[in-house]
Design an enzyme around this catalytic site. Sequence first.
Site, mmCIF file in Angstrom:
data_model
loop_
_atom_site.group_PDB
_atom_site.id
_atom_site.type_symbol
_atom_site.label_atom_id
_atom_site.label_comp_id
_atom_site.label_asym_id
_atom_site.label_seq_id
_atom_site.Cartn_x
_atom_site.Cartn_y
_atom_site.Cartn_z
ATOM 1 N N TYR A 1 5.856 6.318 5.074
ATOM 2 C CA TYR A 1 6.854 7.244 4.518
ATOM 3 C C TYR A 1 7.722 7.945 5.565
ATOM 4 C CZ TYR A 1 5.825 6.600 -0.354
ATOM 5 O OH TYR A 1 5.736 6.046 -1.602
ATOM 6 N N ALA B 1 0.853 -1.194 0.000
ATOM 7 C CA ALA B 1 0.000 0.000 0.000
ATOM 8 C C ALA B 1 0.886 1.240 0.000
ATOM 9 C CB ALA B 1 -0.890 -0.007 1.232
ATOM 10 N N LYS B 2 0.448 2.256 -0.727
ATOM 11 C CA LYS B 2 1.188 3.527 -0.713
ATOM 12 C C LYS B 2 0.572 4.351 0.410
ATOM 13 C CE LYS B 2 2.855 6.926 -4.056
ATOM 14 N NZ LYS B 2 4.261 6.955 -3.716
ATOM 15 N N CYS B 3 1.063 4.069 1.597
ATOM 16 C CA CYS B 3 0.426 4.534 2.826
ATOM 17 C C CYS B 3 1.279 5.635 3.464
ATOM 18 C CB CYS B 3 0.315 3.311 3.737
ATOM 19 S SG CYS B 3 0.066 3.683 5.445
#
Length: 287
Positions: A162, A156-158
């Site tokens: 980051y 997931a680009k969560c």
Amino acid sequence: MSTYFDDRDGTIWIDGEFKDWRECKLHVITHGLHYGSSVFEGIRMYNGKIFKNREHMERLIFSANALDMNIDYSVDQLMDMAQAVCEKNNLTDAYLRPIIWRGSEAMGVDARAALPHVAIAAWYWGSYFGDAAEKGISLVTVKWRKPPPGCVPFEAKCGGIYVTNSLNKHEAVDKGYNDALVLDWRGQVCESSGANLFALIDGVLKTPIADCFLNGITRQTVIQLCKDLDIAVEECVLIPKDLEKATEVFVTGTAAEVTPVSRINDTVYKVGEVTKKLQEAYTKLTH
Ligand SMILES: Cc1ncc(COP(=O)(O)O)c(C=O)c1O
């Protein structure tokens, strides 16, 4: 216009309506802010056409679902709104940032009562690495590693994930490099702080298996381009020592596109023919 990102001219699509850029503020009690409960995309539009719009919106919804968030919009509706945002802002070459976050309806670790909100912003964003994109960027091995797959929803680009990407980027820039060479918990090569990595070793283009980091849409596009262009490509385990014998290295990402790497720690690389060929093919495809 000031340099602050919240102080720009423009229109953002947020929770179903178009609003003035400067009006798009959130409450301090926003779940996504406290607990990292947000997912996002980075997309580019070239010459009025959004590149891989469907793939990005599918990943956005996949990422939201991975964080137990369901939204009322379909992939097709999000694709249409992305196009509409660019048109509203008179953009034909743009970077788009769709985001879904849990709002201020509830507070606490049980996130489910904090409702998902959706927005898409777009603005002009040129080359991610500026001039370095032509002569190559430098990478340095950094401290924070990718955890094993069972520890974070890495596909997931969560937003929350980051945190270490930012810390790694800070460390690299503070040391005088453009970006980070990020390893995983095993010490294997993964990617940079915001792009995937390829290395030409013994005549074969090699890229790490995306088993604990984001399998970028650009990475998948470049692998396909290699197949189309008869460039031997392999997804395999890479350790830092392997990169010392590489003759070319580059990174790939929506923002970074295909950017050559000219140095990793003390090893220097030329911007070679394979990199140039793929840069050219990627530019042709996106345009
Ligand atoms: C950590 C990380 N890896 C890889 C990528 C490349 O992904 P994509 O090609 O889908 O933009 C990105 C960019 O979003 C990223 O942030």
